[in-house]
Design a protein around this motif. Structure first.
Motif, PDB file in Angstrom:
ATOM      1  N   GLY A  79       0.827  -1.196   0.000  1.00 37.90           N
ATOM      2  CA  GLY A  79       0.000   0.000   0.000  1.00 37.90           C
ATOM      3  C   GLY A  79       0.857   1.240   0.000  1.00 37.90           C
ATOM      4  O   GLY A  79       2.091   1.163   0.048  1.00 37.90           O
ATOM      5  N   CYS A  80       0.201   2.388  -0.055  1.00 37.77           N
ATOM      6  CA  CYS A  80       0.938   3.644  -0.019  1.00 37.77           C
ATOM      7  C   CYS A  80       0.072   4.752   0.561  1.00 37.77           C
ATOM      8  O   CYS A  80      -1.156   4.651   0.605  1.00 37.77           O
ATOM      9  N   ALA A  81       0.733   5.791   1.019  1.00 38.33           N
ATOM     10  CA  ALA A  81       0.066   7.002   1.494  1.00 38.33           C
ATOM     11  C   ALA A  81       0.681   8.174   0.759  1.00 38.33           C
ATOM     12  O   ALA A  81       1.910   8.289   0.668  1.00 38.33           O
ATOM     13  N   LEU A  82      -0.160   9.045   0.204  1.00 35.59           N
ATOM     14  CA  LEU A  82       0.302  10.231  -0.492  1.00 35.59           C
ATOM     15  C   LEU A  82      -0.288  11.463   0.186  1.00 35.59           C
ATOM     16  O   LEU A  82      -1.448  11.449   0.606  1.00 35.59           O
ATOM     17  N   TYR A  83       0.497  12.529   0.270  1.00 35.98           N
ATOM     18  CA  TYR A  83       0.051  13.734   0.960  1.00 35.98           C
ATOM     19  C   TYR A  83       0.725  14.938   0.327  1.00 35.98           C
ATOM     20  O   TYR A  83       1.787  14.825  -0.289  1.00 35.98           O
ATOM     21  N   ALA A  84       0.077  16.106   0.450  1.00 43.96           N
ATOM     22  CA  ALA A  84       0.581  17.288  -0.254  1.00 43.96           C
ATOM     23  C   ALA A  84      -0.030  18.547   0.334  1.00 43.96           C
ATOM     24  O   ALA A  84      -1.073  18.497   0.996  1.00 43.96           O
ATOM     25  N   PRO A  85       0.596  19.698   0.083  1.00 44.68           N
ATOM     26  CA  PRO A  85      -0.042  20.965   0.447  1.00 44.68           C
ATOM     27  C   PRO A  85      -1.349  21.075  -0.336  1.00 44.68           C
ATOM     28  O   PRO A  85      -1.390  20.734  -1.524  1.00 44.68           O
ATOM     29  N   PRO A  86      -2.426  21.511   0.285  1.00 48.71           N
ATOM     30  CA  PRO A  86      -3.725  21.528  -0.404  1.00 48.71           C
ATOM     31  C   PRO A  86      -3.759  22.358  -1.676  1.00 48.71           C
ATOM     32  O   PRO A  86      -4.500  22.030  -2.610  1.00 48.71           O
ATOM     33  N   ASP A  87      -2.933  23.414  -1.763  1.00 48.29           N
ATOM     34  CA  ASP A  87      -2.954  24.221  -2.977  1.00 48.29           C
ATOM     35  C   ASP A  87      -2.279  23.525  -4.154  1.00 48.29           C
ATOM     36  O   ASP A  87      -2.288  24.035  -5.283  1.00 48.29           O
ATOM     37  N   SER A  88      -1.705  22.330  -3.910  1.00 50.12           N
ATOM     38  CA  SER A  88      -1.109  21.545  -4.988  1.00 50.12           C
ATOM     39  C   SER A  88      -2.042  20.446  -5.476  1.00 50.12           C
ATOM     40  O   SER A  88      -1.675  19.667  -6.362  1.00 50.12           O
ATOM     41  N   VAL A  89      -3.240  20.378  -4.902  1.00 42.55           N
ATOM     42  CA  VAL A  89      -4.195  19.311  -5.224  1.00 42.55           C
ATOM     43  C   VAL A  89      -5.417  19.937  -5.906  1.00 42.55           C
ATOM     44  O   VAL A  89      -6.272  20.519  -5.234  1.00 42.55           O
ATOM     45  N   PRO A  90      -5.528  19.833  -7.233  1.00 40.96           N
ATOM     46  CA  PRO A  90      -6.586  20.523  -7.977  1.00 40.96           C
ATOM     47  C   PRO A  90      -8.012  20.218  -7.532  1.00 40.96           C
ATOM     48  O   PRO A  90      -8.882  21.076  -7.620  1.00 40.96           O
ATOM     49  N   ARG A  91      -8.288  18.999  -7.070  1.00 40.14           N
ATOM     50  CA  ARG A  91      -9.675  18.640  -6.759  1.00 40.14           C
ATOM     51  C   ARG A  91     -10.179  19.255  -5.452  1.00 40.14           C
ATOM     52  O   ARG A  91     -11.383  19.314  -5.210  1.00 40.14           O
ATOM     53  N   VAL A  92      -9.287  19.713  -4.611  1.00 43.45           N
ATOM     54  CA  VAL A  92      -9.663  20.157  -3.266  1.00 43.45           C
ATOM     55  C   VAL A  92     -10.832  21.134  -3.259  1.00 43.45           C
ATOM     56  O   VAL A  92     -11.781  20.989  -2.471  1.00 43.45           O
ATOM     57  N   THR A  93     -10.799  22.134  -4.115  1.00 43.30           N
ATOM     58  CA  THR A  93     -11.799  23.198  -4.054  1.00 43.30           C
ATOM     59  C   THR A  93     -13.200  22.729  -4.448  1.00 43.30           C
ATOM     60  O   THR A  93     -14.163  23.470  -4.253  1.00 43.30           O
ATOM     61  N   HIS A  94     -13.327  21.519  -4.972  1.00 45.26           N
ATOM     62  CA  HIS A  94     -14.627  21.036  -5.427  1.00 45.26           C
ATOM     63  C   HIS A  94     -15.362  20.213  -4.367  1.00 45.26           C
ATOM     64  O   HIS A  94     -16.450  19.707  -4.636  1.00 45.26           O
ATOM     65  N   PHE A  95     -14.772  20.080  -3.193  1.00 41.90           N
ATOM     66  CA  PHE A  95     -15.460  19.374  -2.115  1.00 41.90           C
ATOM     67  C   PHE A  95     -16.331  20.344  -1.323  1.00 41.90           C
ATOM     68  O   PHE A  95     -15.930  21.492  -1.075  1.00 41.90           O
ATOM     69  N   PRO A  96     -17.510  19.906  -0.907  1.00 38.38           N
ATOM     70  CA  PRO A  96     -18.406  20.792  -0.150  1.00 38.38           C
ATOM     71  C   PRO A  96     -17.859  21.188   1.212  1.00 38.38           C
ATOM     72  O   PRO A  96     -18.324  22.166   1.800  1.00 38.38           O
ATOM     73  N   THR A  97     -16.881  20.440   1.724  1.00 37.49           N
ATOM     74  CA  THR A  97     -16.304  20.754   3.031  1.00 37.49           C
ATOM     75  C   THR A  97     -14.951  21.445   2.920  1.00 37.49           C
ATOM     76  O   THR A  97     -14.223  21.548   3.898  1.00 37.49           O
ATOM     77  N   ALA A  98     -14.611  21.923   1.713  1.00 36.60           N
ATOM     78  CA  ALA A  98     -13.381  22.711   1.531  1.00 36.60           C
ATOM     79  C   ALA A  98     -13.621  24.107   2.108  1.00 36.60           C
ATOM     80  O   ALA A  98     -14.768  24.518   2.320  1.00 36.60           O
ATOM     81  N   PRO A  99     -12.529  24.859   2.396  1.00 35.70           N
ATOM     82  CA  PRO A  99     -11.129  24.548   2.091  1.00 35.70           C
ATOM     83  C   PRO A  99     -10.446  23.824   3.248  1.00 35.70           C
ATOM     84  O   PRO A  99     -10.963  23.762   4.367  1.00 35.70           O
TER      85      PRO A  99
END
Length: 238
Positions: A79-99
């Motif tokens: 398995g793997c875990a991936l993580y990043a600063p949120p401004d580097s993840v394009p889909r983030v702003t499309h979630f209803p519980t963003a930012p």
């Protein structure tokens, strides 16, 4: 089986499980006028991860079974875990519980190919999360957040070959909210489908986990010793 977790490196892309090498769920803006079918998903994912590692630093942890190779083969990956600063993840702003909170790093992927023993799958996830937490604490990050998934009966079931052919979507590319809560994440933005959860990080976090685990092992050992001693008492003594 022992679990070894290694930090993802620039040369270690092939170590990722098959689905995670091709998954574009987090890396593409769903409103962009670009068809996923027109792109090479592995090339796009490798380019995204390489950019993150060069500009931000480590952004992934890979779990393998019983190997300490710095660049394990994908066939060894549990398995793997991936993580990043949120401004580097394009889909983030499309979630209803963003930012995502400005002091947090976003956990995008926590994946394990199907494992027969459900308990072992949980061990892999815990090992991966532990490695992520240690890395972020050492880098001075205050919190880890994630968009969790509340599953429904309509969610697709992962394919038996490690999700290699399963289309990207919430069911295959997001982490169960219930598991995140079990690990210690707290819901800070409720939603019936996509709650946002947060794990506070501090320098005592890993130390507390190690102490609690050690205490649990001591209690288990003490219980086994008591049972064994009771079993040696001769009949009629009591």
């Amino acid at each position: 089986m022992s679990i070894v977790v290694s930090t993802l490196t620039l040369g270690g892309f092939d170590a990722l499980p098959a689905h995670d090498r091709r998954c574009a769920f987090w890396t593409m803006d769903p409103t962009a006028d670009v068809s996923v079918d027109s792109l090479d998903p592995e090339f796009e994912k490798e380019a995204w991860l390489s950019m993150l590692m060069l500009q931000w630093g480590p952004c992934g942890q890979v779990a393998t079974g019983g190997t300490d190779s710095a660049v394990p083969a994908s066939s060894d990956a549990l398995g793997c875990a991936l993580y990043a600063p949120p401004d580097s993840v394009p889909r983030v702003t499309h979630f209803p519980t963003a930012p995502v909170s400005p002091d947090a790093v976003l956990l995008t992927s926590l994946s394990t190919p199907p494992i027969d023993d459900a308990g072992h799958a949980d061990d892999v996830r815990e090992a991966l999360l532990g490695a992520v937490v240690r890395d972020l604490i050492n880098r001075g990050v205050r919190a880890l957040e994630s968009f969790g998934l509340r599953r429904t009966e309509d969610d697709a079931v992962a394919s038996p070959d490690g999700r290699s052919v399963t289309p990207c979507g919430p069911a295959t590319c997001m982490t169960d909210a219930g598991y995140l809560e079990k690990y210690g994440f707290e819901v800070i933005a409720p939603h019936h489908r996509y709650p946002r959860l947060r794990l506070e990080l501090d320098r005592d976090h890993g130390w507390k986990e190690d102490v609690e685990a050690a205490l649990d092992r001591l209690l288990e050992a003490a219980a086994i010793t008591v049972v064994e001693q009771d079993a040696r008492v001769a009949v009629g003594v009591r």
